[in-house]
Design a protein around this motif. Structure first.
Motif, mmCIF file in Angstrom:
data_model
loop_
_atom_site.group_PDB
_atom_site.id
_atom_site.type_symbol
_atom_site.label_atom_id
_atom_site.label_comp_id
_atom_site.label_asym_id
_atom_site.label_seq_id
_atom_site.Cartn_x
_atom_site.Cartn_y
_atom_site.Cartn_z
ATOM 1 N N ALA A 20 18.638 -31.335 9.773
ATOM 2 C CA ALA A 20 17.834 -30.117 9.677
ATOM 3 C C ALA A 20 18.311 -29.242 8.512
ATOM 4 O O ALA A 20 17.501 -28.680 7.767
ATOM 5 N N VAL A 21 19.618 -29.142 8.342
ATOM 6 C CA VAL A 21 20.167 -28.371 7.219
ATOM 7 C C VAL A 21 19.765 -29.022 5.897
ATOM 8 O O VAL A 21 19.374 -28.340 4.943
ATOM 9 N N LEU A 22 19.832 -30.341 5.836
ATOM 10 C CA LEU A 22 19.442 -31.060 4.628
ATOM 11 C C LEU A 22 17.958 -30.850 4.327
ATOM 12 O O LEU A 22 17.574 -30.583 3.181
ATOM 13 N N ALA A 23 17.114 -30.952 5.334
ATOM 14 C CA ALA A 23 15.680 -30.740 5.141
ATOM 15 C C ALA A 23 15.393 -29.297 4.715
ATOM 16 O O ALA A 23 14.563 -29.053 3.833
ATOM 17 N N GLY A 24 16.078 -28.344 5.323
ATOM 18 C CA GLY A 24 15.899 -26.938 4.938
ATOM 19 C C GLY A 24 16.308 -26.697 3.495
ATOM 20 O O GLY A 24 15.631 -25.968 2.759
ATOM 21 N N GLY A 25 17.402 -27.308 3.083
ATOM 22 C CA GLY A 25 17.841 -27.170 1.694
ATOM 23 C C GLY A 25 16.841 -27.786 0.724
ATOM 24 O O GLY A 25 16.560 -27.223 -0.337
ATOM 25 N N LEU A 26 16.293 -28.929 1.114
ATOM 26 C CA LEU A 26 15.293 -29.580 0.269
ATOM 27 C C LEU A 26 14.040 -28.719 0.135
ATOM 28 O O LEU A 26 13.518 -28.549 -0.975
ATOM 29 N N PHE A 27 13.577 -28.143 1.241
ATOM 30 C CA PHE A 27 12.417 -27.257 1.181
ATOM 31 C C PHE A 27 12.702 -26.019 0.326
ATOM 32 O O PHE A 27 11.840 -25.558 -0.419
ATOM 33 N N ALA A 28 13.916 -25.494 0.428
ATOM 34 C CA ALA A 28 14.274 -24.324 -0.372
ATOM 35 C C ALA A 28 14.254 -24.662 -1.860
ATOM 36 O O ALA A 28 13.725 -23.896 -2.673
ATOM 37 N N VAL A 29 14.814 -25.800 -2.229
ATOM 38 C CA VAL A 29 14.839 -26.213 -3.639
ATOM 39 C C VAL A 29 13.416 -26.422 -4.152
ATOM 40 O O VAL A 29 13.073 -25.982 -5.260
ATOM 41 N N LEU A 30 12.589 -27.095 -3.365
ATOM 42 C CA LEU A 30 11.202 -27.315 -3.782
ATOM 43 C C LEU A 30 10.434 -25.997 -3.898
ATOM 44 O O LEU A 30 9.636 -25.812 -4.819
ATOM 45 N N GLY A 31 10.675 -25.094 -2.974
ATOM 46 C CA GLY A 31 10.008 -23.790 -3.032
ATOM 47 C C GLY A 31 10.410 -22.997 -4.254
ATOM 48 O O GLY A 31 9.563 -22.395 -4.931
ATOM 49 N N ILE A 32 11.679 -23.004 -4.581
ATOM 50 C CA ILE A 32 12.158 -22.283 -5.768
ATOM 51 C C ILE A 32 11.570 -22.901 -7.032
ATOM 52 O O ILE A 32 11.127 -22.192 -7.937
#
Length: 85
Positions: A20-32
């Motif tokens: 979940a932390v990995l997926a959240g980080g991936l979504f954050a990077v894509l959003g930025i």
């Protein structure tokens, strides 16, 4: 039995929370990346619009100058090219 079950559940929970932390980080990077790309696109669009606007103003000024400095006969000849009888 209960301890084994609790051990399995805690191991499963730690793996799921890691994913979940990995997926959240991936979504954050894509959003930025998306937001930065969008901002760059807007800036590029505004710069292009400013260039087009400046070119139109420059052409308008040149045409206005030509019309104001030409003689009446020259203006009539120019107008005859655009008008139909």
């Amino acid at each position: 039995m209960v301890t084994v079950l609790m051990s399995l559940l805690s191991g499963l929970w730690s793996r799921l929370s890691g994913w979940a932390v990995l997926a959240g980080g991936l979504f954050a990077v894509l959003g930025i990346a998306w937001l930065r790309g969008r901002a760059a696109g807007k800036a590029s669009w505004e710069a292009r619009r400013a260039q087009v606007r400046d070119k139109a103003q420059r052409q308008s000024g040149e045409i206005r100058h030509d019309v104001q400095t030409d003689s009446d006969a020259a203006l009539d000849r120019r107008l005859d090219r655009w008008m139909r009888d």
